[in-house]
Design a protein around this motif. Structure first.
Motif, mmCIF file in Angstrom:
data_model
loop_
_atom_site.group_PDB
_atom_site.id
_atom_site.type_symbol
_atom_site.label_atom_id
_atom_site.label_comp_id
_atom_site.label_asym_id
_atom_site.label_seq_id
_atom_site.Cartn_x
_atom_site.Cartn_y
_atom_site.Cartn_z
ATOM 1 N N ILE A 109 0.839 -1.194 0.000
ATOM 2 C CA ILE A 109 0.000 0.000 0.000
ATOM 3 C C ILE A 109 0.873 1.242 0.000
ATOM 4 C CG2 ILE A 109 -2.057 -1.045 1.044
ATOM 5 C CD1 ILE A 109 -1.280 0.174 3.662
ATOM 6 N N LYS A 110 0.413 2.240 -0.757
ATOM 7 C CA LYS A 110 1.186 3.476 -0.901
ATOM 8 C C LYS A 110 0.297 4.679 -0.690
ATOM 9 C CE LYS A 110 4.931 1.878 -3.824
ATOM 10 N NZ LYS A 110 5.050 1.344 -5.175
ATOM 11 N N ASP A 111 0.727 5.502 0.246
ATOM 12 C CA ASP A 111 0.103 6.803 0.502
ATOM 13 C C ASP A 111 -1.432 6.726 0.609
ATOM 14 O OD1 ASP A 111 0.554 9.413 1.168
ATOM 15 O OD2 ASP A 111 0.216 10.150 -0.868
ATOM 16 N N LEU A 112 -1.867 5.811 1.447
ATOM 17 C CA LEU A 112 -3.301 5.556 1.604
ATOM 18 C C LEU A 112 -3.957 6.596 2.526
ATOM 19 C CD1 LEU A 112 -4.620 2.892 0.425
ATOM 20 C CD2 LEU A 112 -4.791 2.156 2.779
ATOM 21 N N HIS A 113 -5.054 7.143 2.042
ATOM 22 C CA HIS A 113 -5.826 8.095 2.847
ATOM 23 C C HIS A 113 -7.271 7.652 2.946
ATOM 24 C CE1 HIS A 113 -3.064 11.615 3.272
ATOM 25 N NE2 HIS A 113 -2.453 10.991 2.287
ATOM 26 N N LYS A 114 -7.870 7.889 4.099
ATOM 27 C CA LYS A 114 -9.293 7.587 4.255
ATOM 28 C C LYS A 114 -9.931 8.584 5.228
ATOM 29 C CE LYS A 114 -13.125 5.101 4.213
ATOM 30 N NZ LYS A 114 -13.917 4.889 2.981
ATOM 31 N N SER A 115 -11.038 9.158 4.788
ATOM 32 C CA SER A 115 -11.819 10.043 5.671
ATOM 33 C C SER A 115 -13.236 9.507 5.765
ATOM 34 C CB SER A 115 -11.873 11.462 5.101
ATOM 35 O OG SER A 115 -10.582 12.017 5.043
ATOM 36 N N TYR A 116 -13.872 9.737 6.886
ATOM 37 C CA TYR A 116 -15.298 9.445 7.022
ATOM 38 C C TYR A 116 -16.059 10.753 7.002
ATOM 39 C CZ TYR A 116 -14.071 4.683 8.502
ATOM 40 O OH TYR A 116 -13.587 3.415 8.555
ATOM 41 N N LYS A 117 -17.064 10.824 6.155
ATOM 42 C CA LYS A 117 -17.892 12.022 6.114
ATOM 43 C C LYS A 117 -19.151 11.777 6.921
ATOM 44 C CE LYS A 117 -15.362 12.709 2.218
ATOM 45 N NZ LYS A 117 -14.549 11.521 1.964
ATOM 46 N N THR A 118 -19.388 12.608 7.880
ATOM 47 C CA THR A 118 -20.638 12.518 8.643
ATOM 48 C C THR A 118 -21.297 13.888 8.578
ATOM 49 O OG1 THR A 118 -19.227 12.770 10.577
ATOM 50 C CG2 THR A 118 -20.172 10.604 10.226
ATOM 51 N N GLY A 119 -22.346 13.979 7.764
ATOM 52 C CA GLY A 119 -23.015 15.262 7.559
ATOM 53 C C GLY A 119 -22.057 16.231 6.901
ATOM 54 N N ALA A 120 -21.891 17.388 7.516
ATOM 55 C CA ALA A 120 -21.054 18.424 6.917
ATOM 56 C C ALA A 120 -19.581 18.239 7.277
ATOM 57 C CB ALA A 120 -21.529 19.801 7.373
ATOM 58 N N SER A 121 -19.316 17.490 8.354
ATOM 59 C CA SER A 121 -17.929 17.369 8.798
ATOM 60 C C SER A 121 -17.284 16.098 8.257
ATOM 61 C CB SER A 121 -17.870 17.381 10.317
ATOM 62 O OG SER A 121 -18.542 16.257 10.829
ATOM 63 N N SER A 122 -15.961 16.068 8.310
ATOM 64 C CA SER A 122 -15.205 14.945 7.789
ATOM 65 C C SER A 122 -14.089 14.593 8.769
ATOM 66 C CB SER A 122 -14.634 15.344 6.429
ATOM 67 O OG SER A 122 -13.737 14.372 5.986
ATOM 68 N N LEU A 123 -13.892 13.291 8.984
ATOM 69 C CA LEU A 123 -12.863 12.836 9.918
ATOM 70 C C LEU A 123 -11.772 12.125 9.133
ATOM 71 C CD1 LEU A 123 -12.172 12.462 13.000
ATOM 72 C CD2 LEU A 123 -13.341 10.254 12.827
ATOM 73 N N HIS A 124 -10.574 12.713 9.145
ATOM 74 C CA HIS A 124 -9.443 12.146 8.407
ATOM 75 C C HIS A 124 -8.801 11.047 9.256
ATOM 76 C CE1 HIS A 124 -5.800 13.266 5.627
ATOM 77 N NE2 HIS A 124 -6.247 12.055 5.433
ATOM 78 N N VAL A 125 -9.048 9.780 8.919
ATOM 79 C CA VAL A 125 -8.643 8.663 9.788
ATOM 80 C C VAL A 125 -7.286 8.069 9.385
ATOM 81 C CG1 VAL A 125 -9.277 6.366 10.614
ATOM 82 C CG2 VAL A 125 -11.027 8.117 10.382
ATOM 83 N N LEU A 126 -7.075 7.840 8.098
ATOM 84 C CA LEU A 126 -5.765 7.352 7.632
ATOM 85 C C LEU A 126 -5.107 8.464 6.827
ATOM 86 C CD1 LEU A 126 -6.641 3.680 6.536
ATOM 87 C CD2 LEU A 126 -5.760 4.471 8.749
ATOM 88 N N LYS A 127 -3.877 8.822 7.240
ATOM 89 C CA LYS A 127 -3.247 10.031 6.690
ATOM 90 C C LYS A 127 -1.943 9.706 5.985
ATOM 91 C CE LYS A 127 -5.137 12.463 10.699
ATOM 92 N NZ LYS A 127 -4.796 12.899 12.071
ATOM 93 N N GLY A 128 -2.023 8.881 4.948
ATOM 94 C CA GLY A 128 -0.809 8.566 4.203
ATOM 95 C C GLY A 128 -0.089 7.365 4.777
ATOM 96 N N ILE A 129 -0.683 6.191 4.587
ATOM 97 C CA ILE A 129 -0.099 4.948 5.116
ATOM 98 C C ILE A 129 0.701 4.268 4.002
ATOM 99 C CG2 ILE A 129 -0.621 2.651 6.055
ATOM 100 C CD1 ILE A 129 -1.533 4.633 8.028
ATOM 101 N N ASN A 130 1.949 3.903 4.323
ATOM 102 C CA ASN A 130 2.795 3.149 3.404
ATOM 103 C C ASN A 130 3.291 1.909 4.113
ATOM 104 O OD1 ASN A 130 3.341 5.056 1.003
ATOM 105 N ND2 ASN A 130 3.670 6.336 2.806
ATOM 106 N N PHE A 131 3.004 0.742 3.573
ATOM 107 C CA PHE A 131 3.716 -0.435 4.043
ATOM 108 C C PHE A 131 3.484 -1.608 3.114
ATOM 109 C CE2 PHE A 131 -0.136 -1.992 5.744
ATOM 110 C CZ PHE A 131 0.024 -3.108 6.546
#
Ligand code: ADP
Ligand code: MG
Length: 233
Positions: free
Chosen positions: A4-26
């Motif tokens: 995996i390279k530079d993986l990002h994941k956010s959860y959107k809940t309504g208007a806000s967004s939670l950045h959970v994975l911030k560039g995972i490499n392994f």
């Protein structure tokens, strides 16, 4: 096996967004036994779910056994999931009205394996995890450790390339946890690639490599001297 390279994941809940994975490499090579450590909320399950093709990343690349996992339709994704991945969960996720044997046989049923072969294979895997005598019992007649053994047999039944375990000992007492880790170590000794999510230090040290996740980034990734679970049972 896994890259995996530079993986990002956010959860959107309504208007806000939670950045959970911030560039995972392994990357994980065939035959490794890796733990993903981190406190609650650090993104461990999010990462494992992406690796398990149960969820998709927003950005970055994921390659499983040289196959790029990206924009697959649900049918293709399900096929790859069945073929490549076996899952073990904290809460076992067994079907309550089916026997241990039928639970193990279920992935083979979905793969179209005929009844006789399905039952023979499933019984062999139950034997492997030490539960031959319990094949015809329902999950609620089994202890927590036995249930997790059934789940492990089920995960192995389709001979996946990778086993993904999310807090497999999270619902078990210490002795039972170590017995389950002993089984996982034995399966890895035979060459299976395994990833274990845990927040327990002793469990992580029973793997061969610890990836430490904090607030969505990897802060450490080190090989460790594997503690054999059997010595602590
Ligand atoms: P861990 O497994 O390390 O405890 P998770 O990956 O489950 O962490 O969760 C990371 C963060 O993302 C947490 O703050 C959690 O509340 C949030 N989260 C997880 N799943 C969802 C979801 N489906 N929708 C919104 N937020 C989520
Ligand atoms: Mg989790």
């Amino acid at each position: 096996m896994i890259e995996i390279k530079d993986l990002h994941k956010s959860y959107k809940t309504g208007a806000s967004s939670l950045h959970v994975l911030k560039g995972i490499n392994f990357s994980v090579k065939e035959g490794e036994l890796v733990s993903i450590m981190g406190s609650s909320g650090s993104g461990k399950s999010t990462l494992l779910n992406i690796l398990g093709m149960l969820d998709e990343a927003d950005e970055g690349t994921y390659t499983l056994d040289n196959f790029p996992i990206k924009n697959l339709n649900e049918k293709v994704a399900a096929k790859y999931r069945n073929k490549f991945l076996g899952f073990i969960f904290q809460s076992f996720n067994l079907i309550n009205y089916k026997s241990a044997l039928d639970n193990v046989a279920l992935p083979l049923y979905y793969q179209g394996v005929g009844r006789k072969e399905r039952m023979d294979k499933s019984f062999a895997y139950l034997e492997k995890v030490g539960l031959a005598d319990w094949a015809h019992h329902l999950p609620n007649e089994l202890s927590g450790g036995q249930k997790q053994r059934v789940a492990i047999a089920r995960a192995l039944a389709s001979d996946p390339k990778v086993l993904l375990a999310d807090e497999p000992t999270g619902a078990l007492d210490t002795k039972t946890s170590y017995e389950v880790m002993d089984l996982i170590q034995g399966i890895n000794d035979e060459g299976k690639t395994i990833l274990v999510v845990t927040h327990e230090d002793d469990i992580a040290h029973m793997t061969k490599r610890i990836v430490n996740l904090k607030d969505g980034v990897i802060i450490d990734d080190s090989r460790v001297n594997q503690v054999r679970a059997i010595e602590n049972v």
